[in-house]
Design a protein around this motif. Structure first.
Motif, PDB file in Angstrom:
ATOM      1  N   VAL A 241       0.828  -1.202   0.000  1.00  0.00           N
ATOM      2  CA  VAL A 241       0.000   0.000   0.000  1.00  0.00           C
ATOM      3  C   VAL A 241       0.867   1.259   0.000  1.00  0.00           C
ATOM      4  CG1 VAL A 241      -1.830  -1.200   1.259  1.00  0.00           C
ATOM      5  CG2 VAL A 241      -0.124   0.110   2.522  1.00  0.00           C
ATOM      6  N   SER A 242       0.219   2.381  -0.255  1.00  0.00           N
ATOM      7  CA  SER A 242       0.899   3.679  -0.190  1.00  0.00           C
ATOM      8  C   SER A 242       0.658   4.324   1.164  1.00  0.00           C
ATOM      9  CB  SER A 242       0.377   4.623  -1.279  1.00  0.00           C
ATOM     10  OG  SER A 242       0.781   4.219  -2.560  1.00  0.00           O
ATOM     11  N   LEU A 243       1.694   4.977   1.670  1.00  0.00           N
ATOM     12  CA  LEU A 243       1.574   5.767   2.883  1.00  0.00           C
ATOM     13  C   LEU A 243       1.810   7.234   2.569  1.00  0.00           C
ATOM     14  CD1 LEU A 243       3.534   3.817   5.669  1.00  0.00           C
ATOM     15  CD2 LEU A 243       1.094   3.730   5.142  1.00  0.00           C
ATOM     16  N   SER A 257       8.350  14.219   6.062  1.00  0.00           N
ATOM     17  CA  SER A 257       7.089  14.949   5.953  1.00  0.00           C
ATOM     18  C   SER A 257       6.848  15.404   4.519  1.00  0.00           C
ATOM     19  CB  SER A 257       7.103  16.171   6.881  1.00  0.00           C
ATOM     20  OG  SER A 257       7.215  15.785   8.233  1.00  0.00           O
ATOM     21  N   GLY A 258       5.636  15.155   4.028  1.00  0.00           N
ATOM     22  CA  GLY A 258       5.287  15.565   2.676  1.00  0.00           C
ATOM     23  C   GLY A 258       5.570  14.522   1.610  1.00  0.00           C
ATOM     24  N   THR A 259       6.109  13.379   1.991  1.00  0.00           N
ATOM     25  CA  THR A 259       6.405  12.335   1.012  1.00  0.00           C
ATOM     26  C   THR A 259       5.299  11.280   1.003  1.00  0.00           C
ATOM     27  OG1 THR A 259       7.673  10.972   2.579  1.00  0.00           O
ATOM     28  CG2 THR A 259       8.873  12.662   1.345  1.00  0.00           C
ATOM     29  N   LYS A 260       5.373  10.418  -0.010  1.00  0.00           N
ATOM     30  CA  LYS A 260       4.501   9.245  -0.092  1.00  0.00           C
ATOM     31  C   LYS A 260       5.381   8.041  -0.374  1.00  0.00           C
ATOM     32  CE  LYS A 260       0.254  11.568  -1.599  1.00  0.00           C
ATOM     33  NZ  LYS A 260      -0.878  11.551  -2.566  1.00  0.00           N
ATOM     34  N   LEU A 261       5.140   6.961   0.365  1.00  0.00           N
ATOM     35  CA  LEU A 261       5.991   5.781   0.292  1.00  0.00           C
ATOM     36  C   LEU A 261       5.154   4.537   0.017  1.00  0.00           C
ATOM     37  CD1 LEU A 261       8.042   6.481   3.551  1.00  0.00           C
ATOM     38  CD2 LEU A 261       8.607   7.226   1.232  1.00  0.00           C
ATOM     39  N   GLY A 262       5.787   3.507  -0.511  1.00  0.00           N
ATOM     40  CA  GLY A 262       5.138   2.217  -0.704  1.00  0.00           C
ATOM     41  C   GLY A 262       5.671   1.221   0.305  1.00  0.00           C
ATOM     42  N   LYS A 279      -6.161  15.432  17.306  1.00  0.00           N
ATOM     43  CA  LYS A 279      -5.144  16.412  17.683  1.00  0.00           C
ATOM     44  C   LYS A 279      -4.302  15.963  18.878  1.00  0.00           C
ATOM     45  CE  LYS A 279      -8.286  19.074  20.667  1.00  0.00           C
ATOM     46  NZ  LYS A 279      -8.913  20.408  20.910  1.00  0.00           N
ATOM     47  N   GLU A 280      -4.774  14.955  19.612  1.00  0.00           N
ATOM     48  CA  GLU A 280      -4.042  14.472  20.780  1.00  0.00           C
ATOM     49  C   GLU A 280      -2.934  13.485  20.417  1.00  0.00           C
ATOM     50  OE1 GLU A 280      -4.448  15.655  23.798  1.00  0.00           O
ATOM     51  OE2 GLU A 280      -6.006  17.012  23.013  1.00  0.00           O
ATOM     52  N   TYR A 281      -2.809  13.160  19.113  1.00  0.00           N
ATOM     53  CA  TYR A 281      -1.844  12.151  18.690  1.00  0.00           C
ATOM     54  C   TYR A 281      -0.873  12.728  17.658  1.00  0.00           C
ATOM     55  CZ  TYR A 281      -5.280   9.188  20.964  1.00  0.00           C
ATOM     56  OH  TYR A 281      -6.135   8.655  21.884  1.00  0.00           O
ATOM     57  N   ASN A 282       0.360  12.347  17.799  1.00  0.00           N
ATOM     58  CA  ASN A 282       1.402  12.750  16.856  1.00  0.00           C
ATOM     59  C   ASN A 282       1.427  11.703  15.745  1.00  0.00           C
ATOM     60  OD1 ASN A 282       3.665  13.767  15.577  1.00  0.00           O
ATOM     61  ND2 ASN A 282       5.117  13.106  17.140  1.00  0.00           N
ATOM     62  N   ILE A 283       0.640  11.931  14.708  1.00  0.00           N
ATOM     63  CA  ILE A 283       0.471  10.936  13.642  1.00  0.00           C
ATOM     64  C   ILE A 283       1.593  11.096  12.620  1.00  0.00           C
ATOM     65  CG2 ILE A 283      -1.034  10.155  11.779  1.00  0.00           C
ATOM     66  CD1 ILE A 283      -3.399  11.176  13.529  1.00  0.00           C
ATOM     67  N   ILE A 284       2.324  10.022  12.387  1.00  0.00           N
ATOM     68  CA  ILE A 284       3.494  10.094  11.508  1.00  0.00           C
ATOM     69  C   ILE A 284       3.259   9.428  10.156  1.00  0.00           C
ATOM     70  CG2 ILE A 284       5.176  10.355  13.359  1.00  0.00           C
ATOM     71  CD1 ILE A 284       4.702   6.962  11.692  1.00  0.00           C
ATOM     72  N   ALA A 285       2.175   8.697  10.014  1.00  0.00           N
ATOM     73  CA  ALA A 285       1.897   8.043   8.728  1.00  0.00           C
ATOM     74  C   ALA A 285       0.407   7.751   8.615  1.00  0.00           C
ATOM     75  CB  ALA A 285       2.699   6.756   8.578  1.00  0.00           C
ATOM     76  N   LYS A 286      -0.121   7.998   7.400  1.00  0.00           N
ATOM     77  CA  LYS A 286      -1.515   7.671   7.111  1.00  0.00           C
ATOM     78  C   LYS A 286      -1.561   6.856   5.817  1.00  0.00           C
ATOM     79  CE  LYS A 286      -3.860  11.656   9.241  1.00  0.00           C
ATOM     80  NZ  LYS A 286      -4.964  12.622   9.063  1.00  0.00           N
ATOM     81  N   TYR A 287      -2.548   5.963   5.730  1.00  0.00           N
ATOM     82  CA  TYR A 287      -2.760   5.274   4.467  1.00  0.00           C
ATOM     83  C   TYR A 287      -3.208   6.292   3.435  1.00  0.00           C
ATOM     84  CZ  TYR A 287      -2.431   1.179   7.442  1.00  0.00           C
ATOM     85  OH  TYR A 287      -1.988   0.239   8.343  1.00  0.00           O
ATOM     86  N   ASN A 288      -2.756   6.118   2.212  1.00  0.00           N
ATOM     87  CA  ASN A 288      -2.936   7.135   1.181  1.00  0.00           C
ATOM     88  C   ASN A 288      -4.390   7.327   0.762  1.00  0.00           C
ATOM     89  OD1 ASN A 288      -1.739   9.083  -0.507  1.00  0.00           O
ATOM     90  ND2 ASN A 288      -1.777   7.691  -2.256  1.00  0.00           N
ATOM     91  N   TRP A 301      -9.157   8.129  10.656  1.00  0.00           N
ATOM     92  CA  TRP A 301      -8.254   9.114  10.074  1.00  0.00           C
ATOM     93  C   TRP A 301      -7.163   8.441   9.209  1.00  0.00           C
ATOM     94  CZ3 TRP A 301      -7.331   9.816  15.822  1.00  0.00           C
ATOM     95  CH2 TRP A 301      -8.502  10.270  16.451  1.00  0.00           C
ATOM     96  N   SER A 302      -7.412   7.174   8.825  1.00  0.00           N
ATOM     97  CA  SER A 302      -6.475   6.396   7.988  1.00  0.00           C
ATOM     98  C   SER A 302      -5.093   6.270   8.623  1.00  0.00           C
ATOM     99  CB  SER A 302      -6.348   7.032   6.596  1.00  0.00           C
ATOM    100  OG  SER A 302      -7.599   7.090   5.954  1.00  0.00           O
ATOM    101  N   VAL A 303      -5.044   6.259   9.943  1.00  0.00           N
ATOM    102  CA  VAL A 303      -3.767   6.249  10.659  1.00  0.00           C
ATOM    103  C   VAL A 303      -3.034   4.921  10.469  1.00  0.00           C
ATOM    104  CG1 VAL A 303      -2.671   6.340  12.938  1.00  0.00           C
ATOM    105  CG2 VAL A 303      -4.496   7.945  12.354  1.00  0.00           C
TER     106      VAL A 303
END
Length: 325
Positions: A241-243, A257-262, A279-288, A301-303
């Protein structure tokens, strides 16, 4: 036989002839979404998207029985609507030398990392190699090392809880592994002392992410802890999948930050369950994509991954160590 696409037909034919390999032209590429087949003076037209649906229909009918109408229907509708996407920073070259690193390094860097594993975990070798490529001196730590006191983690600055299926997930994902820390005095002391230090980093991948949730290592300040629960499909999901990496405060993913990865995903209990607002979580990656199956578990939130507020302790369900090349 094999099918290859070549730019210079004559050069390729010459190469094959010299090697004693027979070859023939069977098709030419096209920008349009169709396949034209000619035989005996008759031309047949096949729409690629339509034929993919025909091919996929039998899988869809089986998926209905496994995942139910909703997830199966979403997969059938979305499989062709969720392409893998990559986005890198403009200065990215894909070479280790860009970061002053070398795969041929044989000298110790002096910065130690440990891959922590348990019965049934896996990917420890890929994880160790990824850490080695990043410049760490890596050692293998089994839970028996911590439980016996042979290993204290005192000389380690980065630990990674690897992925897999600890204790065969018999008690639920990572619950038995967590018990190995919580109910063994020496293992608990080692991990408590490690997280009390201010010169440490940690990462949990898949089963390791589930472990960090069970132990409350990412957000110890939260009264209610987030949990990892069963995928919405109620089955094990394995996919590439893409992140999307949003702007985030983390040592490991901040520069991405700002990139998309497989990346690969492989889990049955990968859905984040959050008791507080986003807002209470430091989210570092979401599913695309929000929809299934690109969001393979239905996480809000696709976390795909979270990090501690100080940016040092990160937990994610996808497997970056399987996608480093």
């Amino acid at each position: 036989g094999i099918i290859v696409q070549v730019k210079d037909k004559k050069a390729f034919e010459k190469l094959m002839e010299e090697a004693g390999v027979g070859c023939a032209i069977i098709a030419r590429p096209t920008d349009e979404r169709h396949i034209l087949v000619s035989k005996d003076g008759i031309q047949y037209h096949f729409g690629i998207d339509y034929m993919r649906d025909v091919w996929y229909e039998s899988s869809y009918k089986l998926d209905v029985k496994q995942s139910g109408n909703v997830c199966a229907g979403n997969r059938f509708e979305n499989y062709k609507m969720q392409p893998i996407e990559y986005k890198f920073h403009k200065d990215f070259t894909g070479k280790l030398s860009q970061y002053g690193l070398s795969a041929d390094r044989r000298e110790a860097s002096g910065i130690k990392a440990a891959v922590i594993r348990e019965k049934g975990t896996q990917c420890e070798r890929e994880t160790a190699y990824a850490l080695y490529l990043a410049g760490f001196d890596v050692k293998d730590v089994h839970m028996t090392d911590l439980a016996s006191g042979r290993e204290t983690l005192e000389d380690v600055n980065f630990i990674v809880f690897c992925g897999g299926f600890s204790n065969s997930d018999v008690l639920g994902s990572a619950k038995g592994w967590a018990g190995g820390f919580l109910f063994n005095e020496k293992a608990k002391k080692a991990i408590d002392n490690y997280y009390a230090r201010e010169d440490t980093l940690s990462m949990g991948i898949c089963n390791g992410c589930q472990l960090m949730a069970e132990l409350g290592l990412v957000y110890p300040e939260h009264e209610k802890k987030h949990k990892m629960v069963h995928n919405d499909s109620h089955k094990f999901e394995s996919n590439f999948v893409s992140l999307e990496i949003p702007k985030n405060n983390s040592v490991m993913f901040g520069s991405l930050s700002g990139t998309k990865l497989g990346v690969w995903i492989a889990h049955g209990e990968g859905k984040f369950e959050f008791p507080y607002e986003e807002k209470e979580y430091n989210i570092i990656a979401k599913y695309n994509y929000d929809g299934y199956p690109a969001n393979p578990n239905g996480s809000p939130w696709s976390v795909a991954g979270v990090c501690s507020k100080n940016g040092r302790h990160l937990a994610m369900m996808p497997h970056p160590e399987r996608a480093i090349f």
